[in-house]
Design a protein around this motif. Structure first.
Motif, PDB file in Angstrom:
ATOM      1  N   ILE A  77       0.844  -1.209   0.000  1.00 35.24           N
ATOM      2  CA  ILE A  77       0.000   0.000   0.000  1.00 35.24           C
ATOM      3  C   ILE A  77       0.880   1.260   0.000  1.00 35.24           C
ATOM      4  CG2 ILE A  77      -1.797   1.268   1.274  1.00 35.24           C
ATOM      5  CD1 ILE A  77      -2.720  -1.397  -0.046  1.00 35.24           C
ATOM      6  N   VAL A  78       1.979   1.227   0.777  1.00 38.02           N
ATOM      7  CA  VAL A  78       2.890   2.386   0.805  1.00 38.02           C
ATOM      8  C   VAL A  78       3.499   2.587  -0.591  1.00 38.02           C
ATOM      9  CG1 VAL A  78       5.023   3.314   1.790  1.00 38.02           C
ATOM     10  CG2 VAL A  78       3.371   2.149   3.276  1.00 38.02           C
ATOM     11  N   GLU A  79       3.852   1.479  -1.239  1.00 42.99           N
ATOM     12  CA  GLU A  79       4.435   1.567  -2.585  1.00 42.99           C
ATOM     13  C   GLU A  79       3.407   2.147  -3.561  1.00 42.99           C
ATOM     14  OE1 GLU A  79       7.033   1.708  -5.460  1.00 42.99           O
ATOM     15  OE2 GLU A  79       7.520   1.311  -3.346  1.00 42.99           O
ATOM     16  N   ARG A  80       2.142   1.714  -3.379  1.00 43.09           N
ATOM     17  CA  ARG A  80       1.074   2.232  -4.249  1.00 43.09           C
ATOM     18  C   ARG A  80       0.880   3.733  -4.013  1.00 43.09           C
ATOM     19  NH1 ARG A  80      -5.071   0.051  -4.063  1.00 43.09           N
ATOM     20  NH2 ARG A  80      -5.914   1.809  -5.200  1.00 43.09           N
ATOM     21  N   ALA A  81       1.020   4.132  -2.739  1.00 40.99           N
ATOM     22  CA  ALA A  81       0.888   5.558  -2.394  1.00 40.99           C
ATOM     23  C   ALA A  81       1.989   6.365  -3.102  1.00 40.99           C
ATOM     24  CB  ALA A  81       0.976   5.746  -0.880  1.00 40.99           C
ATOM     25  N   ARG A  82       3.228   5.806  -3.103  1.00 40.68           N
ATOM     26  CA  ARG A  82       4.341   6.514  -3.760  1.00 40.68           C
ATOM     27  C   ARG A  82       4.021   6.749  -5.240  1.00 40.68           C
ATOM     28  NH1 ARG A  82       9.755   6.187  -2.823  1.00 40.68           N
ATOM     29  NH2 ARG A  82       9.706   4.131  -1.817  1.00 40.68           N
ATOM     30  N   LYS A  83       3.498   5.686  -5.907  1.00 42.73           N
ATOM     31  CA  LYS A  83       3.195   5.796  -7.350  1.00 42.73           C
ATOM     32  C   LYS A  83       2.081   6.816  -7.591  1.00 42.73           C
ATOM     33  CE  LYS A  83       4.939   1.354  -8.873  1.00 42.73           C
ATOM     34  NZ  LYS A  83       4.705  -0.066  -8.784  1.00 42.73           N
ATOM     35  N   ALA A  84       1.079   6.798  -6.681  1.00 46.13           N
ATOM     36  CA  ALA A  84      -0.052   7.735  -6.829  1.00 46.13           C
ATOM     37  C   ALA A  84       0.438   9.178  -6.715  1.00 46.13           C
ATOM     38  CB  ALA A  84      -1.106   7.436  -5.770  1.00 46.13           C
ATOM     39  N   ILE A  85       1.349   9.421  -5.746  1.00 44.38           N
ATOM     40  CA  ILE A  85       1.877  10.784  -5.554  1.00 44.38           C
ATOM     41  C   ILE A  85       2.670  11.207  -6.797  1.00 44.38           C
ATOM     42  CG2 ILE A  85       3.546  12.145  -4.213  1.00 44.38           C
ATOM     43  CD1 ILE A  85       2.604  10.447  -1.738  1.00 44.38           C
ATOM     44  N   GLU A  86       3.470  10.268  -7.318  1.00 40.03           N
ATOM     45  CA  GLU A  86       4.249  10.583  -8.534  1.00 40.03           C
ATOM     46  C   GLU A  86       3.326  10.911  -9.716  1.00 40.03           C
ATOM     47  OE1 GLU A  86       6.730   7.149  -9.010  1.00 40.03           O
ATOM     48  OE2 GLU A  86       8.093   7.751  -7.374  1.00 40.03           O
ATOM     49  N   ALA A  87       2.122  10.291  -9.698  1.00 40.53           N
ATOM     50  CA  ALA A  87       1.161  10.542 -10.793  1.00 40.53           C
ATOM     51  C   ALA A  87       0.335  11.807 -10.532  1.00 40.53           C
ATOM     52  CB  ALA A  87       0.240   9.335 -10.937  1.00 40.53           C
ATOM     53  N   GLY A  88       0.649  12.505  -9.417  1.00 40.40           N
ATOM     54  CA  GLY A  88      -0.045  13.770  -9.144  1.00 40.40           C
ATOM     55  C   GLY A  88      -1.254  13.661  -8.233  1.00 40.40           C
ATOM     56  N   ASP A  89      -1.481  12.474  -7.628  1.00 42.92           N
ATOM     57  CA  ASP A  89      -2.635  12.306  -6.725  1.00 42.92           C
ATOM     58  C   ASP A  89      -2.337  12.830  -5.317  1.00 42.92           C
ATOM     59  OD1 ASP A  89      -4.264  11.131  -8.588  1.00 42.92           O
ATOM     60  OD2 ASP A  89      -3.643   9.080  -8.120  1.00 42.92           O
ATOM     61  N   LYS A  90      -3.418  13.044  -4.566  1.00 40.98           N
ATOM     62  CA  LYS A  90      -3.301  13.380  -3.137  1.00 40.98           C
ATOM     63  C   LYS A  90      -4.012  12.309  -2.326  1.00 40.98           C
ATOM     64  CE  LYS A  90      -3.182  18.406  -3.470  1.00 40.98           C
ATOM     65  NZ  LYS A  90      -3.986  19.616  -3.270  1.00 40.98           N
ATOM     66  N   LEU A  91      -3.459  12.009  -1.129  1.00 38.84           N
ATOM     67  CA  LEU A  91      -4.012  10.924  -0.309  1.00 38.84           C
ATOM     68  C   LEU A  91      -4.263  11.364   1.128  1.00 38.84           C
ATOM     69  CD1 LEU A  91      -1.522   9.623  -2.205  1.00 38.84           C
ATOM     70  CD2 LEU A  91      -2.198   7.553  -1.019  1.00 38.84           C
ATOM     71  N   TYR A  92      -5.334  10.824   1.694  1.00 38.51           N
ATOM     72  CA  TYR A  92      -5.525  10.865   3.155  1.00 38.51           C
ATOM     73  C   TYR A  92      -5.069   9.511   3.706  1.00 38.51           C
ATOM     74  CZ  TYR A  92      -8.925  14.714   2.565  1.00 38.51           C
ATOM     75  OH  TYR A  92      -9.553  15.896   2.275  1.00 38.51           O
ATOM     76  N   TRP A  93      -4.453   9.535   4.882  1.00 37.02           N
ATOM     77  CA  TRP A  93      -4.092   8.277   5.558  1.00 37.02           C
ATOM     78  C   TRP A  93      -4.604   8.400   6.991  1.00 37.02           C
ATOM     79  CZ3 TRP A  93      -0.404   4.529   3.389  1.00 37.02           C
ATOM     80  CH2 TRP A  93      -0.248   3.394   4.206  1.00 37.02           C
ATOM     81  N   VAL A  94      -5.658   7.640   7.318  1.00 35.46           N
ATOM     82  CA  VAL A  94      -6.341   7.838   8.608  1.00 35.46           C
ATOM     83  C   VAL A  94      -5.921   6.780   9.629  1.00 35.46           C
ATOM     84  CG1 VAL A  94      -8.598   8.017   9.733  1.00 35.46           C
ATOM     85  CG2 VAL A  94      -8.323   8.802   7.391  1.00 35.46           C
ATOM     86  N   CYS A  95      -5.572   7.234  10.823  1.00 33.59           N
ATOM     87  CA  CYS A  95      -5.222   6.339  11.942  1.00 33.59           C
ATOM     88  C   CYS A  95      -6.184   6.593  13.099  1.00 33.59           C
ATOM     89  CB  CYS A  95      -3.811   6.626  12.442  1.00 33.59           C
ATOM     90  SG  CYS A  95      -2.565   6.388  11.190  1.00 33.59           S
ATOM     91  N   PRO A  96      -6.477   5.554  13.895  1.00 38.01           N
ATOM     92  CA  PRO A  96      -7.479   5.740  14.948  1.00 38.01           C
ATOM     93  C   PRO A  96      -7.035   6.504  16.189  1.00 38.01           C
ATOM     94  CG  PRO A  96      -7.241   3.429  14.336  1.00 38.01           C
ATOM     95  CD  PRO A  96      -6.112   4.161  13.740  1.00 38.01           C
ATOM     96  N   LEU A  97      -5.724   6.545  16.521  1.00 36.29           N
ATOM     97  CA  LEU A  97      -5.323   7.197  17.775  1.00 36.29           C
ATOM     98  C   LEU A  97      -4.171   8.159  17.558  1.00 36.29           C
ATOM     99  CD1 LEU A  97      -5.255   4.391  20.468  1.00 36.29           C
ATOM    100  CD2 LEU A  97      -6.916   6.206  20.237  1.00 36.29           C
ATOM    101  N   VAL A  98      -3.993   9.103  18.520  1.00 35.32           N
ATOM    102  CA  VAL A  98      -2.912  10.079  18.391  1.00 35.32           C
ATOM    103  C   VAL A  98      -1.576   9.500  18.825  1.00 35.32           C
ATOM    104  CG1 VAL A  98      -2.062  12.299  19.143  1.00 35.32           C
ATOM    105  CG2 VAL A  98      -4.455  12.004  18.671  1.00 35.32           C
ATOM    106  N   GLU A  99      -1.543   8.762  19.926  1.00 32.91           N
ATOM    107  CA  GLU A  99      -0.260   8.192  20.351  1.00 32.91           C
ATOM    108  C   GLU A  99      -0.480   6.810  20.933  1.00 32.91           C
ATOM    109  OE1 GLU A  99      -0.234  10.449  24.644  1.00 32.91           O
ATOM    110  OE2 GLU A  99       0.677  11.395  22.904  1.00 32.91           O
ATOM    111  N   GLU A 100       0.567   6.013  20.981  1.00 34.35           N
ATOM    112  CA  GLU A 100       0.452   4.652  21.511  1.00 34.35           C
ATOM    113  C   GLU A 100      -0.033   4.712  22.956  1.00 34.35           C
ATOM    114  OE1 GLU A 100       0.614   1.932  20.075  1.00 34.35           O
ATOM    115  OE2 GLU A 100       1.849   2.162  18.298  1.00 34.35           O
ATOM    116  N   SER A 101      -0.970   3.870  23.319  1.00 35.98           N
ATOM    117  CA  SER A 101      -1.364   3.796  24.725  1.00 35.98           C
ATOM    118  C   SER A 101      -1.171   2.359  25.170  1.00 35.98           C
ATOM    119  CB  SER A 101      -2.826   4.206  24.890  1.00 35.98           C
ATOM    120  OG  SER A 101      -3.651   3.172  24.434  1.00 35.98           O
ATOM    121  N   ASP A 102      -1.044   2.165  26.480  1.00 39.17           N
ATOM    122  CA  ASP A 102      -0.839   0.809  27.002  1.00 39.17           C
ATOM    123  C   ASP A 102      -2.020  -0.081  26.650  1.00 39.17           C
ATOM    124  OD1 ASP A 102       1.395   1.844  28.114  1.00 39.17           O
ATOM    125  OD2 ASP A 102       0.499   2.257  30.059  1.00 39.17           O
ATOM    126  N   LYS A 103      -3.202   0.546  26.597  1.00 41.59           N
ATOM    127  CA  LYS A 103      -4.431  -0.242  26.443  1.00 41.59           C
ATOM    128  C   LYS A 103      -4.672  -0.660  24.998  1.00 41.59           C
ATOM    129  CE  LYS A 103      -6.709   2.757  29.170  1.00 41.59           C
ATOM    130  NZ  LYS A 103      -7.778   3.487  29.758  1.00 41.59           N
TER     131      LYS A 103
END
Length: 700
Positions: free
Chosen positions: A471-497
């Motif tokens: 997926i990261v490699e696909r993102a690189r190719k998309a950026i080279e082709a002029g695309d923009k991407l969102y990459w969404v993660c569920p949390l701000v920082e690692e938590s113990d839980k």
């Protein structure tokens, strides 16, 4: 004042016999929502309903008892065999005509066991039979009594949701004590309606649920549970209808003029309105043209074009010389609305200003002066729009974006600034009809079906986390082709839980691989930092933005065409749909990649299948309600959406419709609840904690 008939039910649970401070604390934990200020009351025990039953009616003999099934045996006790060490169990051997069984107890005192199961006695013993080394045994039977006392054996017992440290026996005793305190309550249901649905009286329904004789007695669709669910839904709908009645009471005024501003606004749009938009505009303008106040919810899927509909309403208000306020839940959204509307407003001759908490000093003072003088037609902003120092020249229309972020009780305060202004509420969260009634039962509803012309479908794929490198490699190719991407993660920082990948870590990882085209946006940033990061993304200085769910609602970057959602299995369906709606806004083919960590549970798999197969937000919302229940559908429990403790919106949807009609009809006939049934309904409102609604009655 709360009706005195309810006093016994509102007494603290600690006033019941046998409930000391420690037990009272456990009951608070079990019965009350987190952060509750008051202690548990007698009523809370009555409304703590069983989640299942233990059924001991199955009589069996040792040799034929099915393994792992709860059975009741009649046994002759033979002998006790204590364990050789404390760690080993004590076995009590007993028999019937078909064979011998060992009753196994761990860490039990011999004297207590000999008293409980005396050798030579015939006993009734209930529990699960297991076979160990070819011999039957029962570990810790859950009920034991001499044959002579067999009648005392509760054949069917309720099982309750529990909390650590509380025993089932103690909880049952507390609930029994609460039932003994219960007063005779007045009849608030319409007798014909109760008869049609076979609803028992309220006291009988409570008694049946706490002393079930059969699994059917505690079924969600059984008469007892449905009766209490209806009471709860009726209290909720009555409270909403009273709020509506109060808002409608203040005399409104007809808004809308010769249509010139609306026509100018239409001419400024680079597209024609869809059929759905035209229909919604017509409904809203019809409401605004009446003397009584508009209270309308505009429900549209992601990208259905609600803002344009709001623009038409605001243009109509301006034709009457009235101002409009557009309230957004976040500063990012307020700025975006202002930027989006400004170009159309200018062409239509409408003046627009942005007011947020960030404005200060002379600039703020100048804006406030222009608003007060009536030089501004439309004011866009956050809650800052309703601070004490903001005075409007003539506020005629309040438009609220993403109302579920504000909550029902705030609707009254939103409209106090003007002379009974009309209220239009917009939401991009498609909500199932039953939930619309629960959260917005006081409003009329317009539903925007379909997407604006030119919107491309979004290809959605689910990919396991192991393929992250691809997926990261696909993102690189998309950026080279002029695309923009969102990459969404569920949390701000690692938590113990949680092992969820943090946005910060993903940002650093992608930056190493892709370079400084990677930006970061998360909820702990200041407004200025978020704006700067989004401005970089919009302008193309960054091509990929790693974000938490702050981008869920309304962020608009038309040339972003790919969104990657990490740990998609952790998100609700409606939230996944909202996030996916960030792409597919321009003319490029767009895609959504759902990265999941396997193995997937049944619900998570069903969720990903639905989102992959459908882009219809309303269908997705209905599925989400089935999969998750209502508690989380609008984001959080604090979303202004009330949580029901007895009613289930997935199971009692048809009751919600009936309750809404019942509430509205009742208030048409008896607006002050003064009749005999009206007085009984006041008791119902207090019983379910709708005191605010009764205060609305008193305030007239």
């Amino acid at each position: 004042m709360r009706p005195s008939v309810l006093d016994p039910l509102f007494a603290p649970a600690s006033s019941l016999p046998g409930i000391g401070p420690k037990l009272a604390g456990l009951l608070d934990t079990l019965l009350l929502p987190a952060g509750s200020q008051s202690g548990a009351r007698v009523r809370d025990l009555l409304f703590h309903l069983p989640s299942g039953i233990v059924d001991r009616r199955r009589r069996a003999e040792i040799a034929t008892a099915p393994e792992g099934t709860l059975v009741t045996l009649e046994l002759r006790i033979d002998r006790h065999q204590p364990g050789a060490t404390r760690a080993q169990p004590t076995r009590v051997f007993a028999h019937d005509e078909t064979g011998e069984i060992a009753l196994t107890y761990f860490r039990a005192q011999s004297a207590w066991l000999e008293k409980l199961l005396p050798a030579g006695e015939t006993m009734i013993v209930s529990g699960k039979v297991e076979w160990f080394n070819g011999r039957p045994q029962m570990v810790h039977p859950d009920f034991v009594a001499p044959l002579a006392e067999a009648e005392t054996l509760p054949l069917v017992e309720p099982v309750y949701p529990m909390t650590a440290g509380l025993s089932a026996k103690v909880l049952r005793k507390a609930i029994e004590a609460a039932q003994e305190r219960s007063p005779e309550l007045p009849q608030w249901l319409d007798p014909e309606m109760a008869r049609r649905h076979a609803f028992p009286p309220v006291g009988e329904a409570v008694a049946r649920l706490h002393a079930p004789r059969d699994p059917a007695d505690i079924a969600l669709d059984g008469p007892a549970w449905k009766r209490l669910a209806y009471d709860e839904l009726l209290a909720s709908q009555l409270a909403l209808a009273l709020s509506r009645q109060r808002m409608k009471k203040a005399p409104g005024r007809a808004l809308g003029g010769d249509g010139a501003r609306r026509e100018a606004a239409r001419a400024a749009l680079p597209f024609a309105l869809t059929e759905g938009q035209e229909k919604a505009v017509a409904e809203i303008l019809a409401d605004m043209g009446r003397e009584e106040r508009m209270l309308r919810l505009l429900q549209g899927d992601v990208g259905a074009g609600k803002t344009v509909v709001a623009l038409m309403a605001m243009a109509a208000a301006a034709e009457s010389g009235a101002q409009s306020a557009l309230l957004a839940p976040t500063e990012i959204l307020a700025r975006q609305h202002h930027a989006g509307l400004s170009r159309w407003c200018e062409a239509a001759g409408l003046s627009i200003v942005l007011l947020t908490g960030r404005d200060s000093g002379r600039a703020r003072a100048e804006k406030l002066q222009r608003i007060a003088d009536g030089e501004v037609d439309i004011v866009v902003g956050t809650h800052a729009l309703f601070q004490d120092d903001v005075a409007y020249h003539d506020l005629g229309l309040v438009v609220v974006d993403e109302q579920h972020r504000f909550g029902v009780h705030q609707r009254l305060s939103l409209t106090r600034k003007g002379r009974a202004p009309d209220l239009l509420v917009m939401t991009a969260t498609p909500i199932p009809r039953t939930l619309v009634l629960a959260a917005f039962g006081d409003m009329d509803v317009s539903r925007l079906e379909g997407k604006p012309a030119g919107r491309k479908p979004i290809a959605t794929v689910a990919v396991p986390m192991e393929r992250m490198g691809d997926i990261v490699e696909r993102a690189r190719k998309a950026i080279e082709a002029g695309d923009k991407l969102y990459w969404v993660c569920p949390l701000v920082e690692e938590s113990d839980k949680s092992e969820l990948t943090a946005a910060q870590e993903r940002f650093e990882h992608l930056r190493k691989v892709l370079g400084d085209v990677v930006g970061l946006v998360h909820g702990r940033m200041s407004g200025e930092e978020k704006d700067a990061a989004m401005a970089d993304f919009k302008s193309g200085r960054t091509r990929i933005v790693v974000a938490t769910t702050v981008i869920e609602v309304g962020v608009d970057v038309p040339d972003a065409s790919i969104i990657v959602i990490e740990h998609a299995e952790r998100f609700g369906l409606s939230q996944l749909h909202q996030l996916r709606g960030r792409v597919g806004r321009g003319d490029k083919a767009s895609s959504c990649v759902l990265l999941y960590r396997g193995p997937l549970g049944e619900t998570a798999r069903a969720r990903l299948e639905v989102i992959r197969d459908s882009e219809d937000g309303f269908r997705i919302a209905e599925e989400d309600l089935k999969l998750r229940g209502e508690g989380d559908l609008l984001g959080t429990r604090q979303s202004g959406m009330q949580a029901f403790r007895i009613a289930s919106l997935a199971d009692h949807a048809e009751l919600m419709e009936i309750a809404r009609d019942d509430a509205r009809l009742t208030l048409t006939r008896d607006p002050e609840l003064k009749s005999e049934r009206g007085e009984a309904l006041r008791v119902l409102l207090y019983l379910f904690g709708k005191d605010e609604a009764v205060r609305l009655l008193r305030a007239g």
